[in-house]
Design an enzyme around this catalytic site. Structure first.
Site, PDB file in Angstrom:
ATOM      1  N   VAL A   1     -22.073   5.611 -12.221  1.00  0.00           N
ATOM      2  CA  VAL A   1     -22.282   6.837 -11.454  1.00  0.00           C
ATOM      3  C   VAL A   1     -21.234   7.859 -11.902  1.00  0.00           C
ATOM      4  O   VAL A   1     -20.044   7.543 -11.968  1.00  0.00           O
ATOM      5  CB  VAL A   1     -22.138   6.584  -9.932  1.00  0.00           C
ATOM      6  CG1 VAL A   1     -22.438   7.857  -9.147  1.00  0.00           C
ATOM      7  CG2 VAL A   1     -23.048   5.451  -9.484  1.00  0.00           C
TER       8      VAL A   1
ATOM      9  N   ASP B   1     -29.065  -3.921   1.465  1.00  0.00           N
ATOM     10  CA  ASP B   1     -27.725  -4.033   0.884  1.00  0.00           C
ATOM     11  C   ASP B   1     -26.732  -3.148   1.642  1.00  0.00           C
ATOM     12  O   ASP B   1     -25.961  -2.405   1.043  1.00  0.00           O
ATOM     13  CB  ASP B   1     -27.754  -3.672  -0.605  1.00  0.00           C
ATOM     14  CG  ASP B   1     -26.587  -4.293  -1.382  1.00  0.00           C
ATOM     15  OD1 ASP B   1     -25.948  -5.228  -0.850  1.00  0.00           O
ATOM     16  OD2 ASP B   1     -26.317  -3.837  -2.506  1.00  0.00           O
TER      17      ASP B   1
ATOM     18  N   PHE C   1     -27.264  -0.402 -10.276  1.00  0.00           N
ATOM     19  CA  PHE C   1     -27.955  -0.630 -11.545  1.00  0.00           C
ATOM     20  C   PHE C   1     -27.389   0.195 -12.691  1.00  0.00           C
ATOM     21  O   PHE C   1     -28.056   0.448 -13.676  1.00  0.00           O
ATOM     22  CB  PHE C   1     -29.457  -0.370 -11.398  1.00  0.00           C
ATOM     23  CG  PHE C   1     -29.806   0.940 -10.758  1.00  0.00           C
ATOM     24  CD1 PHE C   1     -29.675   2.115 -11.471  1.00  0.00           C
ATOM     25  CD2 PHE C   1     -30.272   0.993  -9.459  1.00  0.00           C
ATOM     26  CE1 PHE C   1     -30.003   3.328 -10.900  1.00  0.00           C
ATOM     27  CE2 PHE C   1     -30.605   2.212  -8.882  1.00  0.00           C
ATOM     28  CZ  PHE C   1     -30.478   3.378  -9.611  1.00  0.00           C
TER      29      PHE C   1
END
Length: 372
Positions: free
Chosen positions: A42, A152, A39
């Site tokens: 990083v 996931d 989302f």
């Protein structure tokens, strides 16, 4: 969800200020960017106390991302295991949402297997990685305070620490459910190539969806190649298909990554057989992750595999921007590798209340209902 509701969650980990994380990442310098997560970006950072961290920055525009953020906090803070990434804390200021994780210097398994290959993973290391991931999933499914389906599981969501111990990351798509529910019909979210047939088609979600994905990861770890590679000969494009062919012709060891010079043939065959059990079309035929750990460890005998794995070979979307309308094509020809290839880490979210009606004939080698 407003800030008061978010802050009311019993989190556990430490709260960080935005200025603290901004300083740690050198103002989110692009040079410190580790990649793009489920989302948002990083970043690598260093705290004042010297700890090296990975900071996940939630994309502010994504409403769904906020929900995923809350799920990730609640989930990760509830679990502690050697094969799960540690959550150090989080930050909520205005519309800013960030998660702070331990930094794992050897990056992700997909980079180690399919990337520039700076890591030389020998057979014993790969076997230990499979076992570690299996133990982490066993904890999530069976030993944690709440039952957790990751949703996931894939090579890019398995990180390696300095000792090459695997740690499962990215719980942004995790769903919690209590023991009274046998499955959750939910929006399909996951990565193409790792999706269990019953989950991809019907949104029928249980921990057996993670078991399927683990089977795919195990085969990728043995072979050193992604689950789909259009650059290969036609017979080898789909890893599960190629692996099954080698199994049928008693040539399983040919699946082993050519970069591995020495390996334990019995262990290789065991991992491949377990992967086939994990990727059966019927979830009822797949073992639990605790049984997988037992089989990998040699404590439980590996059952003979008689039916080929079940999987979908080609996906097409009517509208990529609003992935609600999802169609599945029977043909194995002309696959759009940019959509299918696992190393591209394409994540799919589809509304399963619509998708079954729109699905064309799916190619699964065995019918999910009768498990054959």
């Amino acid at each position: 969800m407003d800030d008061e509701e978010l802050l009311g969650i019993d989190i556990g980990p430490l709260t960080f200020s935005f200025s603290e994380l901004k300083s740690a990442t050198n103002d989110f310098n692009p040079a410190n960017k580790l990649g793009e997560g489920g989302f948002g970006p990083v970043y690598k950072g260093t705290l004042n106390d010297g700890r090296v961290i990975a900071v996940k920055q939630l994309s502010a525009a994504s409403h769904q991302g906020k929900n995923q953020f809350v799920t990730e906090i609640a989930t990760i803070s509830a679990v502690q295991h050697n094969n799960l990434v540690d959550l150090y804390g989080f930050c909520v200021e205005g519309d800013k949402r960030l998660l702070v994780y331990e930094y794992l210097e050897n990056n992700s398994l997909d980079q180690a297997l399919f990337g520039k290959r700076s890591l030389n993973l020998d057979w014993s290391t790969r076997f230990d990685i499979c076992l570690g991931v299996a133990r982490g999933l066993t904890y999530l499914h069976e030993e944690s305070r709440v039952r957790i389906v990751h949703r996931d599981v894939k090579a890019s969501n398995i990180l390696l620490d300095s000792n090459l111990i695997p740690k499962i990351s990215d719980f942004g798509l995790a769903k919690l459910y209590d023991d009274k529910k046998t499955h959750i019909s939910t929006r399909v979210a996951g990565t193409i190539g790792y999706l269990a047939p019953e989950y991809a088609m019907c949104g029928h979600l249980t921990e057996k969806s993670d078991v399927f994905a683990f089977g795919v990861v195990a085969l990728e770890t043995v072979s050193g190649r992604p689950n789909s590679d259009p650059s290969l000969d036609e017979a080898k494009v789909y890893l599960l298909e190629w692996a099954w062919y080698l199994h049928e012709t008693k040539r399983e060891v040919e699946l082993v990554d050519s970069r591995i010079s020495n390996f334990n043939e019995e262990e290789v065959k065991r991992v491949i057989a377990i992967a086939f059990l994990c990727t059966q079309a019927s979830p009822l035929l797949r073992p639990s992750m605790s049984r997988v750990v037992g089989m990998l460890s040699g404590d439980i005998e590996v059952a003979t595999v008689t039916s080929k794995p079940g999987y979908l070979t080609d996906w097409k979307f009517d509208d990529i921007s609003g992935i609600n309308s999802m169609t599945i094509d029977m043909s194995t020809k002309g696959t759009d590798s940019s959509v299918y290839n696992s190393s591209a880490s394409t994540t799919v979210v589809g509304d399963t209340s619509q998708s079954p009606a729109k699905a064309t004939q799916p190619l699964i080698y065995s019918t999910v209902s009768n498990g054959r």
